[in-house]
Scaffold this active site. Structure first.
Site, PDB file in Angstrom:
ATOM      1  N   GLU A   1       0.814  -1.215   0.000  1.00 49.28           N
ATOM      2  CA  GLU A   1       0.000   0.000   0.000  1.00 49.28           C
ATOM      3  C   GLU A   1       0.847   1.264   0.000  1.00 49.28           C
ATOM      4  OE1 GLU A   1      -3.776   1.482  -0.432  1.00 49.28           O
ATOM      5  OE2 GLU A   1      -3.346  -0.637  -0.082  1.00 49.28           O
TER       6      GLU A   1
ATOM      7  N   LYS B   1       1.527   2.572  -3.519  1.00 47.77           N
ATOM      8  CA  LYS B   1       0.389   2.704  -4.429  1.00 47.77           C
ATOM      9  C   LYS B   1       0.169   4.177  -4.802  1.00 47.77           C
ATOM     10  CE  LYS B   1      -4.419   1.108  -4.852  1.00 47.77           C
ATOM     11  NZ  LYS B   1      -5.592   0.597  -4.112  1.00 47.77           N
TER      12      LYS B   1
ATOM     13  N   THR C   1      -3.433 -12.807  -7.629  1.00 48.08           N
ATOM     14  CA  THR C   1      -2.686 -13.892  -6.986  1.00 48.08           C
ATOM     15  C   THR C   1      -2.881 -13.928  -5.478  1.00 48.08           C
ATOM     16  OG1 THR C   1      -0.727 -12.467  -6.815  1.00 48.08           O
ATOM     17  CG2 THR C   1      -0.912 -13.861  -8.787  1.00 48.08           C
TER      18      THR C   1
ATOM     19  N   LYS D   1     -13.017  -1.030 -11.200  1.00 47.65           N
ATOM     20  CA  LYS D   1     -12.390   0.162 -10.635  1.00 47.65           C
ATOM     21  C   LYS D   1     -10.873   0.004 -10.575  1.00 47.65           C
ATOM     22  CE  LYS D   1     -14.693   0.834  -6.735  1.00 47.65           C
ATOM     23  NZ  LYS D   1     -15.251   1.561  -5.571  1.00 47.65           N
TER      24      LYS D   1
ATOM     25  N   LEU E   1      -2.703 -19.197  -4.409  1.00 46.89           N
ATOM     26  CA  LEU E   1      -2.907 -18.944  -2.983  1.00 46.89           C
ATOM     27  C   LEU E   1      -2.032 -19.841  -2.111  1.00 46.89           C
ATOM     28  CD1 LEU E   1      -6.795 -18.537  -2.972  1.00 46.89           C
ATOM     29  CD2 LEU E   1      -5.027 -16.795  -3.323  1.00 46.89           C
TER      30      LEU E   1
ATOM     31  N   GLU F   1     -13.113  -9.659   3.290  1.00 45.98           N
ATOM     32  CA  GLU F   1     -14.011  -9.258   2.208  1.00 45.98           C
ATOM     33  C   GLU F   1     -15.079 -10.321   1.943  1.00 45.98           C
ATOM     34  OE1 GLU F   1     -14.327  -6.476   0.785  1.00 45.98           O
ATOM     35  OE2 GLU F   1     -12.453  -5.367   1.070  1.00 45.98           O
TER      36      GLU F   1
END
Length: 407
Positions: A102, A105, A159, A172, A200, A214
């Site tokens: 993050e 980003k 991934t 998005k 995974l 999520e």
């Protein structure tokens, strides 16, 4: 030498159909159809599996090129397999790595991806960008693809778990700007998203919980049957079991993906700002960018969901037994339900920012029972404080009960 005659578009009368002064005015209307596929493909990098080659535009015995933009961690794990696959299918892969965390980003990384497109001399329609990695990498590459020549085709290969059931299957894209998460972005659909659970197998266990947040979100707002499956699966979900994708986890993944796409498809451009998939995403963006040490996206969402569960319970939308089940599920998947910097002041600040993002209204989704949602626009600072207190008290009681059970 005469020039070719220019034909006038059919139906345009030079005298009658043109507006005349002083009231010159034109209306322009157009529709842009969006069609893309999400496919679960086991063994994506097996040499005899043509799915990726076809996604690149190959498989007809002719050489071609693709720009492969890949998360640096994924590259270290899978570069040899990608190279062998592309060599087998006569695909010239031009490699570009990106950082998938993050903190990276930001616009600079997206620009570096566009510079790789320029160095390659990518053809605007015939050659594809292949984005490989977690949600951060896919967002960066999607944003770059949407900017370059106002759009070049790209394919997503998520991934991570959160990438396969959330970030990698919508339209998005986004990058962070200043202290704001995904402040710059676009709606830009991939041609295809290819999901292989085998990836995974190599994720860190913390990223299992990150993605499970999520999935729990979708269960809480849309799918009570999924919630019950998750209750059964607590303690059994690991990188290995996800990669094996047995019957229970196959159902979990397929229900999560189906539920997400069912919510996204009728509202891809978010003309309707009351979105159930925004559950857990009202307060979490502020927490995610400010937590130190950093939180993963799903971890911040879990803390947000805990607050929203408390708000729903305090408003009478969620029975005590159901909030206990939901909070136990979050904790059972090793997700946090509180954080030291998640104060009432931060909640109020995050809600005010969400109001701007949601066009002047709170539009906060809360669970109405497990598997349904209601939107509210009148949360008060006092309610936020009480919700914080509720979660704190629940956590203390749960920890005390755990200690008592081990004595």
């Amino acid at each position: 030498m005469s020039t070719p005659a220019m034909s006038r578009p059919a139906g345009l009368n030079p005298g009658a159909d043109l507006p005349k002064p002083p009231g010159l005015h034109w209306n322009v209307r157009a529709k842009q159809p969006i069609a893309y596929s999400v496919s679960m493909v086991r063994g994506l990098l097996d040499l005899d599996n043509p799915a990726l080659a076809h996604a690149c535009g190959g498989g007809q015995g002719r050489p071609l090129r693709s720009l492969l933009v890949i998360d640096s961690v994924v590259e270290a794990l899978y570069r040899e397999k990608f190279e062998a696959y592309f060599e087998h299918w006569r695909i010239e892969a031009i490699w570009q790595t990106v950082q998938g965390d993050e903190e990276a980003k930001y616009l600079e990384q997206a620009v570096r991806v566009t510079e790789a497109m320029t160095r390659m001399g990518i053809l605007r329609r015939a050659e594809k960008v292949i984005a490989v990695g977690g949600g951060v990498a896919l967002d960066i590459v999607g944003f770059a693809a949407s900017m370059y020549r106002r759009g070049v085709p790209y394919v997503r290969i998520p991934t991570t778990l959160v990438g396969q059931i959330d970030a990698g299957i919508g339209v998005k894209t986004g990058i962070n700007y200043g202290h704001h998460k995904n402040r710059l972005g676009s709606y830009f659909a991939p041609e295809l998203a290819l999901i292989d659970p085998e990836f995974l197998r190599t994720i860190h266990p913390r990223h299992v919980a990150n993605g499970m947040a999520e999935i729990i979100k979708m269960a809480l707002v849309k799918d009570s049957a999924l919630f019950e499956l998750l209750e059964v699966a607590v303690g059994t979900v690991t990188p290995e079991t996800l990669a094996g994708c047995g019957s229970t986890l196959s159902d979990v993944l397929s229900r999560a993906i189906s539920g997400m796409l069912d919510e996204l498809e009728p509202n891809l451009w978010e003309q309707v700002l009351e979105r159930s998939v925004d559950y857990g995403h009202t307060f979490s963006p502020s927490l995610e960018l400010r937590a130190d040490p950093p939180l993963l996206h799903g971890e911040a969402v879990a803390v947000d969901m805990a607050i929203c569960l408390a708000l729903a319970h305090l408003r009478g939308h969620l029975a005590k037994s159901d909030i206990d089940r939901a909070l136990r599920l979050l904790v059972g998947f090793q997700l946090p339900i509180s954080h030291p910097i998640f104060t009432q002041g931060l909640l109020e600040e995050a809600l005010a920012d969400a109001v701007k993002h949601r066009d002047g209204y709170q539009r906060v989704p809360l669970t109405r029972g497990i598997g349904s949602v209601v939107f509210v626009n009148d949360l008060t600072p006092e309610e936020l404080g009480r919700a914080l207190e509720f979660v704190g008290a629940w956590k203390t009681a749960a920890e005390s009960a755990l200690v008592g059970a081990t004595i």
